[in-house]
Structures are given as C-alpha cells and as structure tokens.
Design an enzyme around this catalytic site. Structure first.
Site, PDB file in Angstrom:
ATOM      1  N   GLU A 124       0.800  -1.243   0.000  1.00 50.68           N
ATOM      2  CA  GLU A 124       0.000   0.000   0.000  1.00 50.68           C
ATOM      3  C   GLU A 124       0.827   1.285   0.000  1.00 50.68           C
ATOM      4  O   GLU A 124       0.568   2.199   0.788  1.00 50.68           O
ATOM      5  CB  GLU A 124      -0.966  -0.013   1.200  1.00 50.68           C
ATOM      6  CG  GLU A 124      -1.853  -1.257   1.227  1.00 50.68           C
ATOM      7  CD  GLU A 124      -2.831  -1.297   2.401  1.00 50.68           C
ATOM      8  OE1 GLU A 124      -2.774  -0.402   3.259  1.00 50.68           O
ATOM      9  OE2 GLU A 124      -3.671  -2.221   2.425  1.00 50.68           O
TER      10      GLU A 124
ATOM     11  N   GLU B 274      -6.237 -10.777  -1.439  1.00 53.24           N
ATOM     12  CA  GLU B 274      -7.025 -10.571  -0.210  1.00 53.24           C
ATOM     13  C   GLU B 274      -8.520 -10.489  -0.502  1.00 53.24           C
ATOM     14  O   GLU B 274      -9.241  -9.674   0.088  1.00 53.24           O
ATOM     15  CB  GLU B 274      -6.565  -9.289   0.506  1.00 53.24           C
ATOM     16  CG  GLU B 274      -5.072  -9.245   0.797  1.00 53.24           C
ATOM     17  CD  GLU B 274      -4.626  -8.044   1.612  1.00 53.24           C
ATOM     18  OE1 GLU B 274      -5.477  -7.307   2.153  1.00 53.24           O
ATOM     19  OE2 GLU B 274      -3.389  -7.834   1.706  1.00 53.24           O
TER      20      GLU B 274
HETATM   21  C1  XIL Z   1      -5.843  -6.564   8.401  1.00 51.12           C
HETATM   22  C2  XIL Z   1      -6.185  -7.759   9.279  1.00 51.12           C
HETATM   23  O1  XIL Z   1      -7.165  -8.528   8.638  1.00 51.12           O
HETATM   24  C3  XIL Z   1      -6.673  -7.290  10.629  1.00 51.12           C
HETATM   25  O2  XIL Z   1      -6.832  -8.384  11.498  1.00 51.12           O
HETATM   26  C4  XIL Z   1      -5.698  -6.298  11.229  1.00 51.12           C
HETATM   27  O3  XIL Z   1      -6.236  -5.754  12.407  1.00 51.12           O
HETATM   28  C5  XIL Z   1      -5.370  -5.165  10.255  1.00 51.12           C
HETATM   29  O4  XIL Z   1      -4.930  -5.712   9.040  1.00 51.12           O
HETATM   30  N1  XIL Z   1      -4.891  -4.838   3.700  1.00 51.12           N
HETATM   31  C6  XIL Z   1      -3.834  -5.629   4.091  1.00 51.12           C
HETATM   32  C7  XIL Z   1      -3.993  -6.534   5.262  1.00 51.12           C
HETATM   33  O5  XIL Z   1      -2.800  -5.661   3.412  1.00 51.12           O
HETATM   34  O6  XIL Z   1      -2.793  -6.704   5.971  1.00 51.12           O
HETATM   35  C8  XIL Z   1      -5.068  -6.044   6.199  1.00 51.12           C
HETATM   36  O7  XIL Z   1      -5.245  -7.025   7.212  1.00 51.12           O
HETATM   37  C9  XIL Z   1      -6.344  -5.770   5.448  1.00 51.12           C
HETATM   38  C10 XIL Z   1      -6.130  -4.718   4.408  1.00 51.12           C
END
Ligand code: XIL
Length: 386
Positions: free
Chosen positions: A175, A292
């Site tokens: 990101e 994701e």
């Molecule tokens: C999220 C997790 O799912 C949560 O449990 C945590 O509190 C925060 O991070 N983008 C990403 C992931 O790259 O690492 C994130 O994961 C969700 C959004």
C-alpha cells in the site's frame, strides 16, 4: 519467554515445536470430514475442493490464516487442509508482531503457520515487510532519519532470512500509493517509511528482500485498484507508474498483488480497468496474484441472508471470472475462511448495519460452503489452463 535477537538463532529448532500447532495427519484427511448440514462433504472436498479445481487450471488458491484459530480450532485446520494450496498469515508476519522490540524478534506464530503449511504440502505467501500500518509501538520515537535504513534492512534480512527458500512470494511493500497525499507520483508521503527515507525506501526494500530470499516472488501489493471509476483509475495508473519505474531502475520485482476488497453494494463495474492493469503487468513481465479477496455486504439494504449471499457470490463470480480470463493471474486468495472471523466484522466496517454481521467469505460461520464458494470454484473451471 522472550526471544532476543541473540538467542533466537539458537532457539530456532525449538520454536517450531513450541508453536504448538498440530500438523494435519496428511493431505488426504478427507475421510475424516464430518458432514456439513445440507451439503454433502464429498461434493466440496477432495476432487470437489477449491484447491482441486484451481490446480486443474494451474492456479494456486488460498486464504489468510488467523493464528489463534490455527492453534485452537480443529475444524478450521481441517478446512484449510482440504481446500487450499497456499496460505498467508493475516497478521503474524507483519512488522509489529515479528519485531516487538528493537532488538527482539518473535517468530512462534509465523513458524507455526509455515510449519503447518509445509506439513500439509501447501505454499506460503509472506505478508508483509514494509507497510505504514501494524508497526510496533517502539517505532515512533526510535526510528529516525539516521537509523531508518538500518532498521529496514535488518528487519527484512532477519525475517526474510528466517524463511529463506520456503516462501512462494513476499509482499515486500504494501500500500505505498495514496493519491490523497497529493504527490504527482501518488506515493503515500504520510507513510513513516517515506518520511524517514523518501521514495527510495521502496527500491531499498526490494533489493534487500532479493538478498534475503532470492527465490521468493517479490510482490507489490495494493487495494482500491479494482473498480472502473475515476478514483481507482488514478490509483491504478500510479501503481503502474511505480512498477514501471522499478523495472526501469532494475529493482527486483516479480509480481503485483491485487488485494480485491470488493463491495457488493457498489454500483461501479469492474473488468475494463483490471484488464488494462493485467495487460500492463504482462508487458512488464509481472505475475499477478489476487491476494485478499472478500466482498463487503454491509451496504446491502436487505436483511435476507439468502439474497445477500447471492449478491456477494455474484461479485465473486464476476470479478474472478474477469480476472481469470487471461493467464496473468496465478493465485487467488481470500482474506479469511469463514464469515465468523472476517476482519470486516470489526466495528469499523459495519457502518450502515452495525448490528448485522457481514458475510464476505466463501464459508459460513459453521464452515458450510456458501454461494461464494461455488462461484469461486466455477470461475476456476472456466479459466484457461496456465
Ligand atoms: C488486516 C487484518 O485482517 C486485521 O486483522 C488487522 O487488524 C489489520 O490488518 N490490507 C492488508 C492486510 O494488506 O494486511 C489487512 O489485514 C487488510 C487490508
């Protein structure tokens, strides 16, 4: 017990056992499957699993793993073993959890994940080295412009080095684009890494990751680049510019991760923008992973679960159908397994219907497959062999 940098090397062998994550009995534990109510387990396990349908097309499929559940929930472990060929830690490999003190690394959780995956013949994605979130508490106040470079390099060398040769792909930088920060190149200038090191932190992270684990596919991972609207179009363009700049500079980068946090209440379409993105990735010689995937349904008016599930499944079908049309995408991972444990059920993501749980994933709370499961599996079937 604390694991200091000095003694973690000595402890390495011991921590795996200490992680206390029981391995499955073997890849084909399907015979032990308990029937799901109203779905014959044979229909969704073995040859019917997501993994079997994906691998018939040369695709990997997987999910983000919650380390607490991996330890405590036998059904969870069974479903992981039955359905997936690749796993990623939802949090356990991030900067904060792996380096809780400047000179203390913690690997029990990540070791547990990697050990479980290997015992079950699965691959592992590393997520992630460098992100503006999930940093340890010590970060602010300890990291300065003077020592940031050393801290970045030490972290990547230590974590990457520990799992060297065992990671399919590492999200090296996560990101890094944030249009709202107002820079012409779209870089997230509010990231502490940017503030300490400037734009060069990105190339430095990839060069270091290559040194730490030369065989992992080094991935750039981002979100908000899926839909056909002006905002996401801008972000796609900035991500592509970044990838092009890295390629031109000879920075080792192998893949683009498209996070794919989608929304079933969105009126935007997708397909046009992502097709352009995938074409551009192909021209740059990059693989693409859907890293994701999940589908919010908080914005849907109806409370009718069957209707909401159909809408969510529709988004799964349309999105993965379009993303898998070409051969660029090599892996599809969802951000979790069952709705019960989705990050989208935190209060932050339940805005319109705060008293309602979201249903963003392929499995229901009792691990029954939902319409999204079948939509995903159908998309694998329709895909070309890669
Ligand atoms: C999220 C997790 O799912 C949560 O449990 C945590 O509190 C925060 O991070 N983008 C990403 C992931 O790259 O690492 C994130 O994961 C969700 C959004």
């Amino acid at each position: 017990m604390k694991i200091t940098r000095r003694n973690w090397l000595r402890q390495a062998a011991g921590t795996v056992a200490a992680a206390g994550v029981p391995a499955m009995l073997g890849r084909r534990a399907n015979a032990l499957s308990k029937p799901h109510h109203h779905v014959d387990p044979n229909v969704i396990t073995g040859e019917g699993s997501l993994m079997a349908h994906a691998s018939a097309r040369g695709l990997l499929t997987g999910a983000a793993v919650n380390i607490q559940l991996l330890r405590s929930d036998e059904t969870y472990r069974r479903v992981l073993g039955e359905q997936y060929s690749i796993l990623v830690g939802e949090n356990c490999m991030k900067f904060g959890p792996t380096q809780p003190k400047p000179d203390v690394y913690y690997f029990n959780d990540a070791d547990g994940l990697v050990t479980f995956a290997e015992a079950n013949g699965m691959k592992v994605r590393g997520h992630n080295f460098i992100w503006h979130e999930y940093l340890p508490e010590w970060f602010t106040g300890t990291v300065t412009k003077e020592n940031a470079k050393k801290i970045l390099v030490d972290h990547i060398m230590t974590v990457g080095g520990r799992y060297k040769g065992r990671i399919h792909s590492w999200d090296v930088v996560n990101e890094a684009i944030w249009i709202e920060d107002g820079r012409p190149d779209g870089l997230r200038s509010s990231s502490p890494w940017f503030q300490m090191l400037g734009p060069e932190y990105i190339d430095l992270a990839y060069r270091t990751a290559h040194e730490a684990d030369p065989n992992a596919f080094l991935t750039y991972n981002d979100y908000g680049i899926e839909y056909d609207n002006a905002e996401e179009g801008k972000k796609r363009a900035a991500v592509l510019d970044l990838l092009k700049r890295m390629k031109a500079a000879g920075t080792p980068i192998d893949a683009l991760g498209v996070q794919s946090h989608l929304n079933s209440a969105s009126t935007n379409s997708f397909g046009r923008g992502t097709t352009e993105l995938l074409d551009a990735a192909r021209q740059l010689g990059l693989q693409v992973f859907i890293t994701e995937l999940d589908v919010k349904d908080d914005g849907q008016e109806t409370d009718d679960i069957a209707k909401r599930d159909e809408e969510v499944a529709h988004v799964y079908r349309a999105f993965t159908g379009s993303m898998l049309e070409g051969k660029q995408v090599k892996a599809v991972l969802t951000w979790g397994v069952s709705d019960a444990h989705s990050w989208l059920n935190g209060p932050k993501w339940r805005v319109k219907h705060p008293d309602r749980l979201q249903r963003p994933l392929p499995f229901d709370s009792d691990y029954t497959p939902k319409p999204a499961f079948f939509a995903l599996r159908d998309s694998f079937d329709k895909a070309k062999r890669r």
